[in-house]
Design a protein around this motif. Structure first.
Motif, PDB file in Angstrom:
ATOM      1  N   PHE A  61      -0.316   4.026  -3.255  1.00 54.17           N
ATOM      2  CA  PHE A  61       0.132   2.709  -2.806  1.00 54.17           C
ATOM      3  C   PHE A  61      -1.052   1.758  -2.596  1.00 54.17           C
ATOM      4  CE2 PHE A  61       4.166   4.841  -1.857  1.00 54.17           C
ATOM      5  CZ  PHE A  61       5.060   3.883  -2.343  1.00 54.17           C
ATOM      6  N   LEU A  64      -1.735   0.438  -5.874  1.00 50.69           N
ATOM      7  CA  LEU A  64      -0.693  -0.544  -6.172  1.00 50.69           C
ATOM      8  C   LEU A  64      -1.047  -1.902  -5.573  1.00 50.69           C
ATOM      9  CD1 LEU A  64       2.394  -0.588  -7.324  1.00 50.69           C
ATOM     10  CD2 LEU A  64       2.974  -0.597  -4.905  1.00 50.69           C
ATOM     11  N   GLY A  65      -1.529  -1.904  -4.333  1.00 51.86           N
ATOM     12  CA  GLY A  65      -1.920  -3.154  -3.689  1.00 51.86           C
ATOM     13  C   GLY A  65      -3.110  -3.812  -4.369  1.00 51.86           C
ATOM     14  N   ALA A  90       4.989   5.511  -5.584  1.00 48.20           N
ATOM     15  CA  ALA A  90       4.231   4.316  -5.968  1.00 48.20           C
ATOM     16  C   ALA A  90       4.385   4.025  -7.450  1.00 48.20           C
ATOM     17  CB  ALA A  90       2.752   4.488  -5.613  1.00 48.20           C
ATOM     18  N   ASN A 440       6.580  -5.408  -1.754  1.00 46.63           N
ATOM     19  CA  ASN A 440       6.966  -4.305  -2.637  1.00 46.63           C
ATOM     20  C   ASN A 440       8.463  -4.402  -2.873  1.00 46.63           C
ATOM     21  OD1 ASN A 440       4.419  -3.254  -2.893  1.00 46.63           O
ATOM     22  ND2 ASN A 440       4.760  -1.455  -1.610  1.00 46.63           N
ATOM     23  N   THR A 452      -0.226  -0.255   0.705  1.00 48.50           N
ATOM     24  CA  THR A 452      -0.233  -1.330  -0.281  1.00 48.50           C
ATOM     25  C   THR A 452      -0.906  -2.568   0.283  1.00 48.50           C
ATOM     26  OG1 THR A 452       1.914  -0.478  -1.034  1.00 48.50           O
ATOM     27  CG2 THR A 452       1.190  -2.563  -1.949  1.00 48.50           C
TER      28      THR A 452
END
Length: 597
Positions: A61, A64-65, A90, A440, A452
């Motif tokens: 995550f 992902l961020g 994720a 998200n 994230t």
């Protein structure tokens, strides 16, 4: 034919070097043995920053961020077995939200698969349809032919380009490695790096795979302009967009189209249109969620709806669009369908910014007519009701509005799912202050929210980042807070809306069924979050809902000390307060309609 000093190190070195040449700048790594070749190759590459995470789910995550904030692929590395399975949530979010990730999982060699070998599971295409592309990479060879090494370069370049394509998302490469996993000595490692450098000095030289922009054709622009000209009553509905894609050019282009068409804009908090200088002259219906949740608006339905971005967050807006069932045009560069009500009659795969600009230039400006002015007047009246309620404080929406007020210009705002995003949608009215909003909303889960947000913060550590989240979401991802100290993310704050359980479920019919509702859905708890702050080195404040939340947000971000601001809330009281506010909004909407007529 090349003779490898260490086949695993050569394979990993070629892939990492090619990814770096494609533009990769960051890799999030969870420690493990089988992934040693990839881990060392990333760590030794001068152009790639490595973020080490002890927890695979947090690592995924966080990546992902990072990818959300930069708009570029981020690599994600783990060992074999269930470590790779921890990436899956994720990966799902990245696929649904079209966030570019390169998921690189280490695996056992083929002779150990389906053999009962320890820490060995089936990892081939393990993410199923939640990745854009998946490959089981060839097993490293001691004396590979030249075509095998060229294939590795091509594979890496294609993976990067696929992840960063017009439809961006996650790509999975599964790497089987035999022992020994690393070169025999530092000198041997140096020899491998010299082999990699020599290979990249040979043809085909630098390898690139790229894509351009999808521009609307003149005929498409003309036909859409004719449809707008023929429909005086129209709406521009902007759903969530990746923050990296929703910049000032997009906001200016949509605003220009709104002015030229005479259509007001209904902009989701994550659309890139709620906050910024363009708000000064954009016909934004900022309070649409409250207006529509309060009841049917007392003016005729639209004749045309222009949609940009994903499905809006607001349930009230989506229900309204389904009721009026106006002809709908959806413009989206990725080509991914996002119309759960099946109202779209024309889908145009083209760059939204370019399309809006060309439409605005094609149209003869007609200004805002009486119908559009009614929407704007209703929004102003509803916004006044919301602002008065917020000033009184003592409910979750007031805390959210105050937190936004406390943010400095240019800050990042990450909003958690469940109630926080809905509060921002209703009470986070448009402001001239530029903010980048992250969510998200691909799969809209509550897992990985904190990690994230920390990944977003790591993309630009000097930029302040605030996370607004709920207590259950925060509980799900407390492990992610370890990244604060690891990566020096000082300008980071958390506003924790603690209603002691799943307060959002009070809005569902199941709330009538006690005692099952409280036990199975509300799930009250007595977690002491000040102890979590102490464990991970955050400053801690407990603040009642209202203006004091904004004061604390300003202070913690200015002092560059990570701070947890806990806001105790009562979900039953908040629900009652929200319903009372909507009743007042309904009354002022009727008064506006009477004045308009």
């Amino acid at each position: 034919m090349t003779t490898a000093v260490n086949p695993n190190a050569l394979w990993a070195g070629i892939v990492v070097e090619q990814l770096a040449r494609c533009g990769l700048e960051a890799a999030c790594i969870a420690p493990g043995s089988r992934s040693t070749p990839l881990t060392l190759a990333f760590d030794r590459h001068p152009a790639i920053q490595v973020y080490l995470h002890l927890d695979e789910r947090s690592a995924a995550f966080f990546a992902l961020g990072l990818a959300q904030a930069t708009g570029r692929p981020v690599a994600l590395v783990c060992t074999s077995g269930t470590a790779a399975a921890e990436f899956h949530p994720a990966v799902v979010e990245a696929y649904q939200a079209q966030i570019p990730l390169l998921v690189l999982t280490a695996d056992r060699p083929h002779e150990l698969r389906e053999s009962g070998a320890n820490q060995t599971i089936d990892q081939v295409k393990m993410y199923g349809d939640h990745v854009l592309w998946a490959m089981d990479v060839a097993l490293p060879e001691a004396a590979p032919p030249a075509v095998a090494l060229r294939n590795l370069r091509t594979l890496a370049a294609r993976a990067y380009a696929c992840a960063a394509g017009l439809r961006s998302g996650p790509v999975h490469l599964n790497f089987p490695f035999r022992k020994p996993l690393e070169p025999a000595s530092p000198a041997a490692f140096q020899a491998v790096e010299e082999q990699v450098a020599a290979l990249f000095a040979q043809p085909p030289g630098d390898l690139t795979v790229a894509h351009g922009e999808i521009q609307p054709t003149p005929t498409q622009v003309q036909r859409l302009a004719e449809a707008i000209t023929g429909a005086e009553r129209g709406l521009i509905v902007c759903g969530p967009r990746r923050a990296a894609a929703a910049g000032p050019d997009f906001a200016d282009a949509v605003t220009a189209l709104a002015r030229a068409s005479g259509y007001p804009i209904l902009a989701d908090p994550a659309s890139g249109l709620r906050f910024g200088p363009h708000v000064a002259d954009a016909p934004l219906v900022g309070a649409y969620d409250a207006l529509l949740a309060a009841g049917d608006v007392p003016w005729p339905p639209p004749q045309l709806v222009l949609r940009l971005g994903a499905v809006p967050t607001s349930a009230a807006l989506n229900a309204y669009l389904e009721r009026v069932a106006a002809p709908t045009v959806h413009i989206r560069s990725s080509g991914v369908w996002a119309d759960d009500s099946h109202l779209v009659h024309s889908f145009l795969q083209a760059d939204p910014t370019l399309t809006c600009r060309r439409l605005a230039a094609e149209l003869s400006p007609r200004g805002l007519g009486g119908w559009a002015q009614g929407w704007l007047a209703g929004s102003r009246a509803a916004g006044q009701v919301l602002a008065e309620a917020v000033e009184q404080g003592d409910f979750e929406g007031a805390a959210v509005a105050a937190a936004i007020d406390g943010l400095p210009a240019g800050a990042n705002l990450f909003v958690g799912n469940s109630l926080p995003i809905r509060h921002v949608d209703r009470y986070g009215l448009p402001r001239l202050k530029p903010l980048q909003v992250f969510v998200n909303r691909g799969a809209s889960g509550i897992d990985g929210i904190t990690s994230t947000a920390l990944g977003v913060a790591a993309a630009a550590p000097d930029r302040p980042t605030l996370l607004i989240t709920g207590d259950i979401s925060f509980y799900h991802d407390m492990n992610g807070l370890l990244a604060l100290g690891q990566f020096g993310l000082g300008r980071f704050g958390v506003v924790l809306l603690n209603n002691r359980g799943g307060g959002i479920f009070r809005r569902l019919p199941v709330a009538r069924f006690e005692p099952s509702f409280t036990h199975l859905f509300l799930t009250p708890h007595d977690l002491r979050f000040e102890l979590v702050a102490q464990l991970y080195g955050l400053a801690y404040q407990q603040v009642a809902p209202g203006p004091a939340v904004g004061t604390q947000v300003s202070a913690c971000l200015a002092e560059a000390r990570p701070t947890l601001i806990e806001v105790p809330c009562d979900s039953a009281q908040d629900l009652a307060m929200g319903q009372a506010i909507l009743q007042r909004v309904a009354r002022v909407a009727l008064q506006v309609d009477e004045r308009q007529n």
